[in-house]
Scaffold this motif. Structure first.
Motif, PDB file in Angstrom:
ATOM      1  N   GLU A   5       2.089   6.177  -2.544  1.00 14.92           N
ATOM      2  CA  GLU A   5       1.204   6.824  -2.934  1.00 14.92           C
ATOM      3  C   GLU A   5       0.494   8.574  -1.877  1.00 14.92           C
ATOM      4  O   GLU A   5      -0.213   9.251  -1.907  1.00 14.92           O
ATOM      5  N   VAL A   6       1.158   7.842  -0.210  1.00 14.43           N
ATOM      6  CA  VAL A   6       0.995   8.999   0.368  1.00 14.43           C
ATOM      7  C   VAL A   6       2.022   9.554   1.018  1.00 14.43           C
ATOM      8  O   VAL A   6       1.979  10.573   2.148  1.00 14.43           O
ATOM      9  N   MET A   7       3.022   9.316   0.273  1.00 13.16           N
ATOM     10  CA  MET A   7       4.612   9.954   0.601  1.00 13.16           C
ATOM     11  C   MET A   7       4.215  11.685   0.290  1.00 13.16           C
ATOM     12  O   MET A   7       3.435  12.168  -0.552  1.00 13.16           O
ATOM     13  N   ASP A   8       5.292  12.827   0.419  1.00 12.96           N
ATOM     14  CA  ASP A   8       5.260  14.174   0.986  1.00 12.96           C
ATOM     15  C   ASP A   8       6.354  13.595  -0.458  1.00 12.96           C
ATOM     16  O   ASP A   8       7.730  14.130  -0.020  1.00 12.96           O
ATOM     17  N   PRO A   9       5.760  14.475  -1.390  1.00 15.67           N
ATOM     18  CA  PRO A   9       7.270  14.374  -2.361  1.00 15.67           C
ATOM     19  C   PRO A   9       8.866  15.107  -2.406  1.00 15.67           C
ATOM     20  O   PRO A   9       9.680  15.041  -3.323  1.00 15.67           O
ATOM     21  N   LEU A 114       3.137   1.580   7.897  1.00 17.27           N
ATOM     22  CA  LEU A 114       2.363   2.005   8.760  1.00 17.27           C
ATOM     23  C   LEU A 114       2.985   1.413   9.717  1.00 17.27           C
ATOM     24  O   LEU A 114       2.999   1.873  11.180  1.00 17.27           O
ATOM     25  N   LEU A 115       2.720   0.235   9.667  1.00 15.50           N
ATOM     26  CA  LEU A 115       3.755  -0.179  11.475  1.00 15.50           C
ATOM     27  C   LEU A 115       4.922   0.225  11.575  1.00 15.50           C
ATOM     28  O   LEU A 115       4.955   0.293  12.469  1.00 15.50           O
ATOM     29  N   PRO A 116       5.782   0.528  10.956  1.00 15.24           N
ATOM     30  CA  PRO A 116       7.347   0.750  11.684  1.00 15.24           C
ATOM     31  C   PRO A 116       6.990   2.969  11.866  1.00 15.24           C
ATOM     32  O   PRO A 116       7.522   3.502  12.987  1.00 15.24           O
ATOM     33  N   SER A 122       7.563   7.935  14.318  1.00 17.18           N
ATOM     34  CA  SER A 122       8.716   9.195  13.314  1.00 17.18           C
ATOM     35  C   SER A 122       7.947   8.907  11.597  1.00 17.18           C
ATOM     36  O   SER A 122       7.758   7.514  11.212  1.00 17.18           O
ATOM     37  N   SER A 123       8.207   9.566  11.403  1.00 13.46           N
ATOM     38  CA  SER A 123       8.034  10.226   9.642  1.00 13.46           C
ATOM     39  C   SER A 123       9.279   8.796   9.275  1.00 13.46           C
ATOM     40  O   SER A 123      10.495   8.889   9.809  1.00 13.46           O
ATOM     41  N   ILE A 124       8.646   8.309   7.719  1.00 14.97           N
ATOM     42  CA  ILE A 124       9.689   7.567   7.489  1.00 14.97           C
ATOM     43  C   ILE A 124      10.003   7.673   6.167  1.00 14.97           C
ATOM     44  O   ILE A 124       8.945   8.350   4.757  1.00 14.97           O
ATOM     45  N   PRO A 125      11.516   7.573   5.883  1.00 13.31           N
ATOM     46  CA  PRO A 125      11.364   7.944   4.537  1.00 13.31           C
ATOM     47  C   PRO A 125      11.630   7.211   3.198  1.00 13.31           C
ATOM     48  O   PRO A 125      11.231   5.972   3.519  1.00 13.31           O
ATOM     49  N   VAL A 126      11.362   7.855   2.325  1.00  8.08           N
ATOM     50  CA  VAL A 126      10.609   6.551   1.179  1.00  8.08           C
ATOM     51  C   VAL A 126      12.052   7.088   0.018  1.00  8.08           C
ATOM     52  O   VAL A 126      12.814   8.185  -0.404  1.00  8.08           O
ATOM     53  N   TRP A 141       0.918  13.625   9.392  1.00 11.32           N
ATOM     54  CA  TRP A 141      -0.108  14.076   8.900  1.00 11.32           C
ATOM     55  C   TRP A 141      -0.104  13.634   7.169  1.00 11.32           C
ATOM     56  O   TRP A 141      -1.766  13.843   7.044  1.00 11.32           O
ATOM     57  N   ASP A 142       0.916  13.284   6.730  1.00 20.11           N
ATOM     58  CA  ASP A 142       0.390  12.237   5.094  1.00 20.11           C
ATOM     59  C   ASP A 142      -0.758  11.510   5.147  1.00 20.11           C
ATOM     60  O   ASP A 142      -1.335  11.316   3.995  1.00 20.11           O
ATOM     61  N   VAL A 143      -0.704  10.703   6.048  1.00 19.60           N
ATOM     62  CA  VAL A 143      -1.341   9.517   5.923  1.00 19.60           C
ATOM     63  C   VAL A 143      -3.359   9.633   6.404  1.00 19.60           C
ATOM     64  O   VAL A 143      -4.130   9.749   5.957  1.00 19.60           O
ATOM     65  N   GLY A 144      -2.968  10.472   7.720  1.00 16.11           N
ATOM     66  CA  GLY A 144      -4.164  11.139   7.628  1.00 16.11           C
ATOM     67  C   GLY A 144      -5.238  12.056   7.254  1.00 16.11           C
ATOM     68  O   GLY A 144      -6.169  11.821   6.783  1.00 16.11           O
ATOM     69  N   ARG A 145      -4.196  13.094   6.340  1.00 18.22           N
ATOM     70  CA  ARG A 145      -4.596  13.708   5.604  1.00 18.22           C
ATOM     71  C   ARG A 145      -5.287  12.809   4.219  1.00 18.22           C
ATOM     72  O   ARG A 145      -6.061  13.138   4.132  1.00 18.22           O
ATOM     73  N   LYS A 146      -4.551  12.301   3.685  1.00 16.36           N
ATOM     74  CA  LYS A 146      -5.765  10.931   2.954  1.00 16.36           C
ATOM     75  C   LYS A 146      -6.757  10.286   3.847  1.00 16.36           C
ATOM     76  O   LYS A 146      -7.936  10.651   2.577  1.00 16.36           O
TER      77      LYS A 146
END
Length: 154
Positions: A5-9, A114-116, A122-126, A141-146
């Protein structure tokens, strides 16, 4: 909430064969801290970022076992830094990719994601469960925007 729900696809990516110079230009032009590295099948293989760039230009003695702890006496110029960068700029980024950033699945709970993000800075890969396919990235940025979008809806 889940990671998906917060990732940049549609994240920017690099290939392991991209040169350090090409990757550095892309990172600096877009002000990224790091980018995911994927193979030809879009399989996540690691991260490349500014720490790799810094490691290439800092004097090698700093990184030796029992290396220098105090480097205040070393006086470097931008020419010195550029010369060290020039020595590796045509090398593939695979020589210094990070494998420390562990991916999460799209169903990973947001708090667990959010913890890692906080710990690694660093950005986290999904990544798709059961495979290595990169589905997206989660950045500050993705989390902040949400969060800010939610604030605006209140």
């Amino acid at each position: 909430m889940k990671a998906s729900e917060v990732m940049d696809p549609h994240p920017s990516t690099l290939k392991p064969t991209d040169t350090i110079e090409c990757a550095a230009s892309h990172i600096m032009d877009n002000r990224y801290r790091n980018l995911p590295v994927v193979d030809d099948n879009f399989c996540y293989v690691g991260m490349f970022g500014v720490n790799c760039l810094l490691k290439q230009v800092i004097p090698k003695q700093v990184f030796m076992d029992k290396g220098l702890k105090n480097v205040g006496f070393i006086h470097e110029s931008f020419d010195d830094l550029f010369q060290r960068f020039a020595e590796v700029k045509d090398q593939p980024i695979s020589i210094c990719m990070s494998h420390d950033i562990k991916p999460v699945s799209p169903d990973t709970p947001l708090t667990e994601t959010l913890l890692p993000l906080y710990e690694t800075r660093s950005s986290i890969p999904v990544v798709e469960p059961g495979s290595c396919k990169l589905l997206g990235m989660i950045s500050y940025w993705d989390v902040g925007r949400k969060i800010m979008k939610f604030k605006d809806e209140c």
